[in-house]
Design a protein around this motif. Sequence first.
Motif, PDB file in Angstrom:
ATOM      1  N   ALA A  56      -0.814   1.563  -0.207  1.00 60.05           N
ATOM      2  CA  ALA A  56       0.156   1.986   0.269  1.00 60.05           C
ATOM      3  C   ALA A  56       0.948   2.605  -0.728  1.00 60.05           C
ATOM      4  O   ALA A  56       1.564   3.559  -0.722  1.00 60.05           O
ATOM      5  CB  ALA A  56       0.829   0.816   0.776  1.00 60.05           C
ATOM      6  N   TYR A  57       0.918   1.965  -2.019  1.00 59.70           N
ATOM      7  CA  TYR A  57       1.514   2.920  -3.349  1.00 59.70           C
ATOM      8  C   TYR A  57       0.738   3.830  -4.008  1.00 59.70           C
ATOM      9  O   TYR A  57       1.238   4.424  -4.875  1.00 59.70           O
ATOM     10  CB  TYR A  57       1.849   1.726  -4.362  1.00 59.70           C
ATOM     11  CG  TYR A  57       2.678   0.534  -3.957  1.00 59.70           C
ATOM     12  CD1 TYR A  57       4.078   1.080  -3.687  1.00 59.70           C
ATOM     13  CD2 TYR A  57       2.635  -0.699  -4.154  1.00 59.70           C
ATOM     14  CE1 TYR A  57       5.054   0.270  -3.468  1.00 59.70           C
ATOM     15  CE2 TYR A  57       3.677  -1.625  -3.701  1.00 59.70           C
ATOM     16  CZ  TYR A  57       4.709  -1.086  -3.517  1.00 59.70           C
ATOM     17  OH  TYR A  57       5.806  -1.884  -3.272  1.00 59.70           O
ATOM     18  N   GLY A  58      -0.756   4.026  -3.348  1.00 60.05           N
ATOM     19  CA  GLY A  58      -1.463   5.105  -4.077  1.00 60.05           C
ATOM     20  C   GLY A  58      -1.968   4.578  -5.080  1.00 60.05           C
ATOM     21  O   GLY A  58      -2.153   5.443  -6.101  1.00 60.05           O
ATOM     22  N   LEU A  59      -2.286   3.232  -5.583  1.00 59.28           N
ATOM     23  CA  LEU A  59      -2.826   2.833  -6.851  1.00 59.28           C
ATOM     24  C   LEU A  59      -4.303   2.472  -6.682  1.00 59.28           C
ATOM     25  O   LEU A  59      -4.807   1.855  -6.020  1.00 59.28           O
ATOM     26  CB  LEU A  59      -2.107   1.416  -7.268  1.00 59.28           C
ATOM     27  CG  LEU A  59      -0.548   1.387  -7.275  1.00 59.28           C
ATOM     28  CD1 LEU A  59      -0.025   0.109  -7.373  1.00 59.28           C
ATOM     29  CD2 LEU A  59      -0.101   2.587  -8.251  1.00 59.28           C
ATOM     30  N   GLY A  60      -5.000   3.134  -7.515  1.00 57.17           N
ATOM     31  CA  GLY A  60      -6.510   2.910  -7.999  1.00 57.17           C
ATOM     32  C   GLY A  60      -7.278   3.262  -6.782  1.00 57.17           C
ATOM     33  O   GLY A  60      -6.971   4.144  -5.956  1.00 57.17           O
ATOM     34  N   LEU A  61      -8.663   2.764  -6.674  1.00 56.53           N
ATOM     35  CA  LEU A  61      -9.691   3.235  -5.821  1.00 56.53           C
ATOM     36  C   LEU A  61      -9.918   2.643  -4.718  1.00 56.53           C
ATOM     37  O   LEU A  61     -11.004   2.631  -3.949  1.00 56.53           O
ATOM     38  CB  LEU A  61     -10.940   3.287  -6.480  1.00 56.53           C
ATOM     39  CG  LEU A  61     -11.012   4.073  -8.000  1.00 56.53           C
ATOM     40  CD1 LEU A  61     -12.160   3.546  -8.618  1.00 56.53           C
ATOM     41  CD2 LEU A  61     -10.731   5.415  -7.882  1.00 56.53           C
ATOM     42  N   LEU A  62      -8.805   1.641  -4.320  1.00 54.85           N
ATOM     43  CA  LEU A  62      -8.912   0.782  -3.241  1.00 54.85           C
ATOM     44  C   LEU A  62      -8.822   1.621  -2.046  1.00 54.85           C
ATOM     45  O   LEU A  62      -7.820   2.245  -1.833  1.00 54.85           O
ATOM     46  CB  LEU A  62      -8.001  -0.631  -3.116  1.00 54.85           C
ATOM     47  CG  LEU A  62      -7.900  -1.399  -4.449  1.00 54.85           C
ATOM     48  CD1 LEU A  62      -7.024  -2.198  -4.408  1.00 54.85           C
ATOM     49  CD2 LEU A  62      -9.300  -2.328  -4.243  1.00 54.85           C
ATOM     50  N   ASN A  63      -9.585   1.301  -0.782  1.00 60.30           N
ATOM     51  CA  ASN A  63      -9.493   2.073   0.566  1.00 60.30           C
ATOM     52  C   ASN A  63      -9.755   0.750   1.372  1.00 60.30           C
ATOM     53  O   ASN A  63     -11.069   0.586   2.053  1.00 60.30           O
ATOM     54  CB  ASN A  63     -10.523   2.725   0.509  1.00 60.30           C
ATOM     55  CG  ASN A  63     -10.340   3.716   1.949  1.00 60.30           C
ATOM     56  OD1 ASN A  63      -9.272   3.427   2.436  1.00 60.30           O
ATOM     57  ND2 ASN A  63     -11.395   4.255   2.292  1.00 60.30           N
ATOM     58  N   PRO A  64      -8.977  -0.096   1.490  1.00 59.07           N
ATOM     59  CA  PRO A  64      -9.412  -1.353   2.185  1.00 59.07           C
ATOM     60  C   PRO A  64      -9.694  -1.315   3.858  1.00 59.07           C
ATOM     61  O   PRO A  64      -8.683  -0.573   4.364  1.00 59.07           O
ATOM     62  CB  PRO A  64      -8.065  -2.578   2.242  1.00 59.07           C
ATOM     63  CG  PRO A  64      -7.147  -1.381   1.857  1.00 59.07           C
ATOM     64  CD  PRO A  64      -7.495  -0.142   1.016  1.00 59.07           C
ATOM     65  N   ALA A  65     -10.547  -1.901   4.219  1.00 58.73           N
ATOM     66  CA  ALA A  65     -11.021  -1.745   5.731  1.00 58.73           C
ATOM     67  C   ALA A  65     -10.044  -2.834   6.616  1.00 58.73           C
ATOM     68  O   ALA A  65     -10.032  -2.618   7.856  1.00 58.73           O
ATOM     69  CB  ALA A  65     -12.509  -2.060   5.780  1.00 58.73           C
ATOM     70  N   LYS A  66      -9.488  -3.719   6.092  1.00 60.57           N
ATOM     71  CA  LYS A  66      -8.741  -4.586   6.611  1.00 60.57           C
ATOM     72  C   LYS A  66      -7.314  -4.604   6.036  1.00 60.57           C
ATOM     73  O   LYS A  66      -7.208  -4.255   4.700  1.00 60.57           O
ATOM     74  CB  LYS A  66      -9.518  -6.037   6.543  1.00 60.57           C
ATOM     75  CG  LYS A  66     -10.508  -6.055   7.392  1.00 60.57           C
ATOM     76  CD  LYS A  66     -11.188  -7.521   7.707  1.00 60.57           C
ATOM     77  CE  LYS A  66     -12.435  -7.498   8.417  1.00 60.57           C
ATOM     78  NZ  LYS A  66     -12.908  -8.757   8.620  1.00 60.57           N
ATOM     79  N   VAL A  67      -6.589  -5.180   6.729  1.00 58.56           N
ATOM     80  CA  VAL A  67      -4.841  -5.376   6.139  1.00 58.56           C
ATOM     81  C   VAL A  67      -4.948  -6.740   5.634  1.00 58.56           C
ATOM     82  O   VAL A  67      -4.927  -7.538   6.227  1.00 58.56           O
ATOM     83  CB  VAL A  67      -3.992  -5.098   7.476  1.00 58.56           C
ATOM     84  CG1 VAL A  67      -2.501  -5.130   6.924  1.00 58.56           C
ATOM     85  CG2 VAL A  67      -3.894  -3.840   8.149  1.00 58.56           C
ATOM     86  N   HIS A  68      -4.404  -6.452   4.351  1.00 58.02           N
ATOM     87  CA  HIS A  68      -4.165  -7.775   3.621  1.00 58.02           C
ATOM     88  C   HIS A  68      -2.619  -8.035   3.824  1.00 58.02           C
ATOM     89  O   HIS A  68      -1.749  -7.221   3.318  1.00 58.02           O
ATOM     90  CB  HIS A  68      -4.340  -7.381   2.145  1.00 58.02           C
ATOM     91  CG  HIS A  68      -5.975  -7.279   1.728  1.00 58.02           C
ATOM     92  ND1 HIS A  68      -6.645  -8.273   1.255  1.00 58.02           N
ATOM     93  CD2 HIS A  68      -6.878  -6.438   2.262  1.00 58.02           C
ATOM     94  CE1 HIS A  68      -8.043  -7.940   1.086  1.00 58.02           C
ATOM     95  NE2 HIS A  68      -8.008  -6.695   1.725  1.00 58.02           N
ATOM     96  N   LEU A  69      -2.585  -9.458   4.003  1.00 55.68           N
ATOM     97  CA  LEU A  69      -1.011  -9.842   4.129  1.00 55.68           C
ATOM     98  C   LEU A  69      -0.951 -11.286   3.471  1.00 55.68           C
ATOM     99  O   LEU A  69      -1.789 -12.038   3.527  1.00 55.68           O
ATOM    100  CB  LEU A  69      -0.794 -10.191   5.667  1.00 55.68           C
ATOM    101  CG  LEU A  69      -0.756  -9.005   6.574  1.00 55.68           C
ATOM    102  CD1 LEU A  69      -0.763  -9.522   8.139  1.00 55.68           C
ATOM    103  CD2 LEU A  69       0.288  -7.917   6.192  1.00 55.68           C
ATOM    104  N   THR A  70       0.111 -11.512   2.677  1.00 55.61           N
ATOM    105  CA  THR A  70       0.460 -12.794   2.218  1.00 55.61           C
ATOM    106  C   THR A  70       1.501 -13.329   3.238  1.00 55.61           C
ATOM    107  O   THR A  70       2.461 -12.965   3.682  1.00 55.61           O
ATOM    108  CB  THR A  70       1.139 -12.704   0.751  1.00 55.61           C
ATOM    109  OG1 THR A  70       0.070 -12.220  -0.040  1.00 55.61           O
ATOM    110  CG2 THR A  70       1.557 -14.288   0.313  1.00 55.61           C
ATOM    111  N   VAL A  71       1.024 -14.682   3.657  1.00 62.11           N
ATOM    112  CA  VAL A  71       1.884 -15.527   4.624  1.00 62.11           C
ATOM    113  C   VAL A  71       1.834 -16.791   4.182  1.00 62.11           C
ATOM    114  O   VAL A  71       1.379 -17.440   3.167  1.00 62.11           O
ATOM    115  CB  VAL A  71       0.956 -15.620   6.026  1.00 62.11           C
ATOM    116  CG1 VAL A  71       0.580 -14.201   6.625  1.00 62.11           C
ATOM    117  CG2 VAL A  71      -0.605 -16.137   5.668  1.00 62.11           C
ATOM    118  N   PRO A  72       2.904 -17.550   4.574  1.00 60.77           N
ATOM    119  CA  PRO A  72       3.342 -18.985   4.463  1.00 60.77           C
ATOM    120  C   PRO A  72       2.089 -19.866   4.542  1.00 60.77           C
ATOM    121  O   PRO A  72       1.196 -19.640   5.182  1.00 60.77           O
ATOM    122  CB  PRO A  72       4.478 -19.341   5.258  1.00 60.77           C
ATOM    123  CG  PRO A  72       4.971 -18.026   5.896  1.00 60.77           C
ATOM    124  CD  PRO A  72       3.909 -17.103   5.732  1.00 60.77           C
TER     125      PRO A  72
END
Length: 197
Positions: A89-105
Amino acid sequence: MPGDRQALRHRLYALAAEQAGYFTAAQAVQIGYSHQAQKYHVDHGNWTRVDRGIFRIPEWPAGPNDGLVRWVLWSKHRAVVSHDSAAAAYGLGLLNPAKVHLTVPPDFRMSDPVVVLHRGVLPDSDVTTLEGATITTVLRTVLDVIESHFDEELVASVVDDAVATGGVTAGLIRRRMHELSPDARLRADRVLAGTSS
């Protein structure tokens, strides 16, 4: 009556404007749309049903990070976009995730096949908002990527971009390295050795 409908629509659009055109059934009820009215708007194409209890205004202009808002709403505002998804989302690096990464409680119980959950409690200072989505700050995102990836070239691409864009400095990363595991600290040392402060 038409004035009431117009006022409802105005309040709904004001909320949707903060959430990339998305809103939940619960939010619609709070505004004044009954469940019967919600069904009417979906059936008549006024709203698009995105998921159970999540809608979007169909004519809302698309943005690159719109889908992230949907997952924050899916989590009932308990999730923060993080790790690979935040870096992308920030346009950092070479990452192109196939899944959505979330931090949750730690007690979060929902799941979905397209979501990767990272459990933890984030301090408010590590959380911000991007285009309506709750997301980790650039610094927290960099630390998460350092911790979760073994490929140092990939990690370096994220760190280099974050430093180059002014999102963080190498010094800020070094000051927070004590939060990383021993292996990740070594990885960070090697990557930062090639990065200018």
